[in-house]
Design a protein around this motif. Sequence first.
Motif, PDB file in Angstrom:
ATOM      1  N   GLU A   1       0.829  -1.212   0.000  1.00 20.23           N
ATOM      2  CA  GLU A   1       0.000   0.000   0.000  1.00 20.23           C
ATOM      3  C   GLU A   1       0.857   1.252   0.000  1.00 20.23           C
ATOM      4  N   GLN A   2       2.019   1.184   0.628  1.00 22.47           N
ATOM      5  CA  GLN A   2       2.926   2.329   0.597  1.00 22.47           C
ATOM      6  C   GLN A   2       3.439   2.618  -0.810  1.00 22.47           C
ATOM      7  N   LYS A   3       3.338   1.624  -1.678  1.00 18.18           N
ATOM      8  CA  LYS A   3       3.753   1.802  -3.068  1.00 18.18           C
ATOM      9  C   LYS A   3       2.552   2.093  -3.973  1.00 18.18           C
ATOM     10  N   GLY A   4       1.407   2.336  -3.360  1.00 18.48           N
ATOM     11  CA  GLY A   4       0.226   2.727  -4.118  1.00 18.48           C
ATOM     12  C   GLY A   4      -0.561   1.585  -4.723  1.00 18.48           C
ATOM     13  N   ILE A   5      -0.314   0.350  -4.263  1.00 16.16           N
ATOM     14  CA  ILE A   5      -1.011  -0.812  -4.802  1.00 16.16           C
ATOM     15  C   ILE A   5      -2.210  -1.148  -3.926  1.00 16.16           C
ATOM     16  N   SER A   6      -3.343  -1.392  -4.543  1.00 15.65           N
ATOM     17  CA  SER A   6      -4.544  -1.787  -3.808  1.00 15.65           C
ATOM     18  C   SER A   6      -4.424  -3.257  -3.418  1.00 15.65           C
ATOM     19  N   VAL A   7      -4.608  -3.548  -2.132  1.00 13.61           N
ATOM     20  CA  VAL A   7      -4.386  -4.895  -1.598  1.00 13.61           C
ATOM     21  C   VAL A   7      -5.544  -5.293  -0.688  1.00 13.61           C
ATOM     22  N   ARG A   8      -5.852  -6.562  -0.680  1.00 14.33           N
ATOM     23  CA  ARG A   8      -6.801  -7.114   0.284  1.00 14.33           C
ATOM     24  C   ARG A   8      -6.175  -8.331   0.943  1.00 14.33           C
ATOM     25  N   VAL A   9      -6.225  -8.376   2.263  1.00 14.99           N
ATOM     26  CA  VAL A   9      -5.843  -9.575   3.000  1.00 14.99           C
ATOM     27  C   VAL A   9      -7.126 -10.310   3.346  1.00 14.99           C
ATOM     28  N   MET A  10      -7.170 -11.599   3.024  1.00 20.04           N
ATOM     29  CA  MET A  10      -8.335 -12.423   3.318  1.00 20.04           C
ATOM     30  C   MET A  10      -7.857 -13.615   4.151  1.00 20.04           C
ATOM     31  N   THR A  11      -8.563 -13.903   5.227  1.00 20.83           N
ATOM     32  CA  THR A  11      -8.109 -14.942   6.139  1.00 20.83           C
ATOM     33  C   THR A  11      -9.075 -16.122   6.190  1.00 20.83           C
ATOM     34  N   ALA A  12      -8.492 -17.327   6.318  1.00 23.40           N
ATOM     35  CA  ALA A  12      -9.291 -18.540   6.442  1.00 23.40           C
ATOM     36  C   ALA A  12      -9.875 -18.682   7.840  1.00 23.40           C
TER      37      ALA A  12
ATOM     38  N   ARG B   1     -15.432 -13.605  -3.721  1.00 24.53           N
ATOM     39  CA  ARG B   1     -14.986 -12.249  -3.395  1.00 24.53           C
ATOM     40  C   ARG B   1     -13.505 -12.079  -3.741  1.00 24.53           C
ATOM     41  N   ALA B   2     -12.709 -13.119  -3.498  1.00 27.51           N
ATOM     42  CA  ALA B   2     -11.292 -13.062  -3.843  1.00 27.51           C
ATOM     43  C   ALA B   2     -11.108 -12.874  -5.347  1.00 27.51           C
ATOM     44  N   VAL B   3     -11.882 -13.622  -6.132  1.00 24.03           N
ATOM     45  CA  VAL B   3     -11.798 -13.509  -7.587  1.00 24.03           C
ATOM     46  C   VAL B   3     -12.211 -12.111  -8.039  1.00 24.03           C
ATOM     47  N   ARG B   4     -13.230 -11.564  -7.401  1.00 21.53           N
ATOM     48  CA  ARG B   4     -13.688 -10.216  -7.760  1.00 21.53           C
ATOM     49  C   ARG B   4     -12.602  -9.181  -7.473  1.00 21.53           C
ATOM     50  N   HIS B   5     -11.925  -9.309  -6.340  1.00 13.78           N
ATOM     51  CA  HIS B   5     -10.813  -8.398  -6.031  1.00 13.78           C
ATOM     52  C   HIS B   5      -9.726  -8.490  -7.100  1.00 13.78           C
ATOM     53  N   LEU B   6      -9.404  -9.703  -7.509  1.00 16.93           N
ATOM     54  CA  LEU B   6      -8.382  -9.894  -8.536  1.00 16.93           C
ATOM     55  C   LEU B   6      -8.803  -9.237  -9.843  1.00 16.93           C
ATOM     56  N   GLU B   7     -10.070  -9.408 -10.202  1.00 15.87           N
ATOM     57  CA  GLU B   7     -10.571  -8.824 -11.444  1.00 15.87           C
ATOM     58  C   GLU B   7     -10.516  -7.299 -11.417  1.00 15.87           C
ATOM     59  N   LYS B   8     -10.568  -6.735 -10.222  1.00 18.19           N
ATOM     60  CA  LYS B   8     -10.489  -5.275 -10.076  1.00 18.19           C
ATOM     61  C   LYS B   8      -9.049  -4.784  -9.975  1.00 18.19           C
ATOM     62  N   GLY B   9      -8.090  -5.700 -10.140  1.00 12.26           N
ATOM     63  CA  GLY B   9      -6.686  -5.296 -10.144  1.00 12.26           C
ATOM     64  C   GLY B   9      -6.033  -5.225  -8.784  1.00 12.26           C
TER      65      GLY B   9
END
Length: 243
Positions: free
Chosen positions: A98-109, A123-131
Amino acid sequence: MQEGNQAGPAFGRVLLKISGEALMGEESFGIKPEVLSYVAHELQVAHELGVQIGVVLGGGNIFRGVSKSAQSMDRVQADYMGMLATVMNSLALQDALEQKGISVRVMTAVQMPQVAEPYIRRRAVRHLEKGRVVIMAAGTGNPYFSTDTAAALRAEEIGAEVLLKATKVDGIYESDPVKDPNANKLEALTYDEVLLRKLRVMDLTAISLAGENQLPIVVFDLRKPGNIKRVLMGEPIGSRVEV
């Protein structure tokens, strides 16, 4: 797997497995800030290619259920502690990206909504599709399964085209190259060869799962700058495990 002479990336969606030990550099424990920043930069370069990237991190730099420090503990309890260690690594990498300007999501089992989203495949696939880079933490959420197995499982769930295993060596060897300087590198193997020869690429459950679903595996050296990008561009580096 495509060749590396095309203009664009060889893959559209990948799952990158990074060991927890890789984050501690030459230290004996924890996360080395310089290494974390380096990994984040390598992922930034890869992300700029437009490839959808899922990440699974190990937790061995903090705690591992089968480590010496856990020998006197109940295995299930120790494995849950290991899952929490992967969450800590995932949050650290999220912050660095995120400090490098990248959108990230952490998802936990393992559900911990104040910290991260619960892992839901769609939801994980949708995040990936959104870059967004999606970091999938806490293993499979079950004891007795390694983060290698979690990586193979998540790769299949999200429809990754390849499982990338980033390590401290430049591929798969017949024996440990650290202990045996004359060990031969194996550039291409089948899943059955890995299983029959009991090569220490990933654990046997992960290899079996990948083999059953014909998920290619590329093992390469994370420490060489630009290697993640090279793999994504289809360059023949590291070792490949395929049908």
